[in-house]
Design a protein around this motif. Structure first.
Motif, PDB file in Angstrom:
ATOM      1  N   ILE A  89      82.444 -30.376  47.500  1.00  0.00           N
ATOM      2  CA  ILE A  89      82.990 -31.720  47.735  1.00  0.00           C
ATOM      3  C   ILE A  89      82.875 -32.017  49.228  1.00  0.00           C
ATOM      4  CG2 ILE A  89      85.083 -33.138  47.556  1.00  0.00           C
ATOM      5  CD1 ILE A  89      86.013 -31.064  45.374  1.00  0.00           C
ATOM      6  N   ASN A  90      82.427 -33.229  49.571  1.00  0.00           N
ATOM      7  CA  ASN A  90      82.274 -33.547  50.999  1.00  0.00           C
ATOM      8  C   ASN A  90      83.597 -34.065  51.600  1.00  0.00           C
ATOM      9  OD1 ASN A  90      82.544 -36.299  50.500  1.00  0.00           O
ATOM     10  ND2 ASN A  90      80.376 -36.771  50.712  1.00  0.00           N
ATOM     11  N   PRO A  91      83.647 -34.257  52.917  1.00  0.00           N
ATOM     12  CA  PRO A  91      84.916 -34.660  53.555  1.00  0.00           C
ATOM     13  C   PRO A  91      85.443 -36.013  53.075  1.00  0.00           C
ATOM     14  CG  PRO A  91      83.435 -33.749  55.194  1.00  0.00           C
ATOM     15  CD  PRO A  91      82.634 -33.900  53.941  1.00  0.00           C
ATOM     16  N   GLU A  92      84.597 -36.820  52.452  1.00  0.00           N
ATOM     17  CA  GLU A  92      85.049 -38.105  51.896  1.00  0.00           C
ATOM     18  C   GLU A  92      85.572 -37.953  50.478  1.00  0.00           C
ATOM     19  OE1 GLU A  92      81.822 -37.896  53.512  1.00  0.00           O
ATOM     20  OE2 GLU A  92      83.038 -38.347  55.263  1.00  0.00           O
ATOM     21  N   GLY A  93      85.574 -36.740  49.961  1.00  0.00           N
ATOM     22  CA  GLY A  93      86.093 -36.492  48.621  1.00  0.00           C
ATOM     23  C   GLY A  93      85.082 -36.743  47.514  1.00  0.00           C
ATOM     24  N   VAL A  94      83.807 -36.803  47.878  1.00  0.00           N
ATOM     25  CA  VAL A  94      82.750 -37.058  46.889  1.00  0.00           C
ATOM     26  C   VAL A  94      82.060 -35.738  46.531  1.00  0.00           C
ATOM     27  CG1 VAL A  94      80.540 -38.233  46.495  1.00  0.00           C
ATOM     28  CG2 VAL A  94      82.391 -39.410  47.721  1.00  0.00           C
ATOM     29  N   LEU A  95      81.800 -35.545  45.242  1.00  0.00           N
ATOM     30  CA  LEU A  95      81.125 -34.332  44.785  1.00  0.00           C
ATOM     31  C   LEU A  95      79.651 -34.373  45.184  1.00  0.00           C
ATOM     32  CD1 LEU A  95      81.998 -31.846  43.025  1.00  0.00           C
ATOM     33  CD2 LEU A  95      80.862 -32.985  41.128  1.00  0.00           C
ATOM     34  N   VAL A  96      79.184 -33.335  45.885  1.00  0.00           N
ATOM     35  CA  VAL A  96      77.775 -33.297  46.320  1.00  0.00           C
ATOM     36  C   VAL A  96      76.984 -32.175  45.652  1.00  0.00           C
ATOM     37  CG1 VAL A  96      78.227 -34.447  48.521  1.00  0.00           C
ATOM     38  CG2 VAL A  96      78.311 -31.935  48.395  1.00  0.00           C
ATOM     39  N   TYR A  97      77.680 -31.251  44.981  1.00  0.00           N
ATOM     40  CA  TYR A  97      76.959 -30.199  44.237  1.00  0.00           C
ATOM     41  C   TYR A  97      77.795 -29.791  43.025  1.00  0.00           C
ATOM     42  CZ  TYR A  97      74.678 -26.019  42.678  1.00  0.00           C
ATOM     43  OH  TYR A  97      74.042 -25.106  41.870  1.00  0.00           O
TER      44      TYR A  97
END
Length: 197
Positions: free
Chosen positions: A140-148
């Motif tokens: 999860i990236n720092p914006e709270g979005v799943l990236v993997y």
């Protein structure tokens, strides 16, 4: 029979629609860790977060822990301010369920180094993410979005000797993300033992 099929299809669709998807906001959670502290995704706002589903009896989990591969990754990335959360979602009476004491004992025995070990009683977190196997990995990236969302690497064997010749997708996703680059392999088919909900 038709009604039963329709019911099963709607249940399947409901399960699919609730699974975490790359490019979308990661589901929030509120789970107790092995020390009884409540942990939620909002606690790590502004940080990359790794979620790792685990079951100590699974040969695919043992492959990565008994070789020290998982601990090495945990130490490397928590040292770079990444939050690493190891999650046990197996339910009471099933393989992989941990009491707080069992989790503390195993963490010492395997020299585990995550930020926290979460005990997902009721499996709400596991179901929200659609965790299928152990290990099943999410970033999860720092914006709270799943990236993997997917496997730890590209080699679905349970033999630790295969680790050096495998491409570690989690390591790759974190390296690319921390460098401000898009994640090239953002999904893969997770392999391992089924999560015992």
């Amino acid at each position: 029979m038709i009604k039963l099929s329709a019911l099963l299809l709607s249940l399947f669709m409901a399960t699919v629609s609730f699974a975490a998807k790359v490019g979308e906001k990661a589901p929030d959670f509120k789970v107790s860790d092995m020390n009884g502290k409540t942990v939620q995704l909002a606690d790590f706002k502004g940080k990359f977060v790794v979620l790792e589903w685990m079951n100590e009896g699974c040969p695919f989990v043992k492959k990565h822990y008994e070789s020290n591969n998982m601990q090495k990754l945990q130490k490397e990335y928590t040292g770079k301010n990444v939050a690493w959360l190891t999650v046990a979602s197996s339910q009471k009476g099933k393989q992989g369920h941990w009491t707080p004491e069992q989790a503390q004992t195993k963490a010492k025995e395997w020299n585990m180094a995550p930020t926290a070990i979460l005990l997902d009683e009721g499996a709400k977190m596991g179901k929200a993410y659609g965790a299928k196997v152990t290990p099943h990995m999410f970033v999860i990236n720092p914006e709270g979005v799943l990236v993997y969302n997917g496997a730890i690497d590209d080699n679905d064997s349970s033999d630790a000797a295969d680790i050096p010749k495998s491409t570690n997708y989690v390591d790759l996703a974190l390296k690319e993300s921390l460098a401000g680059k898009p994640v090239k392999v953002s999904t893969s088919k997770p392999y391992g033992c089924g999560v015992k909900f």
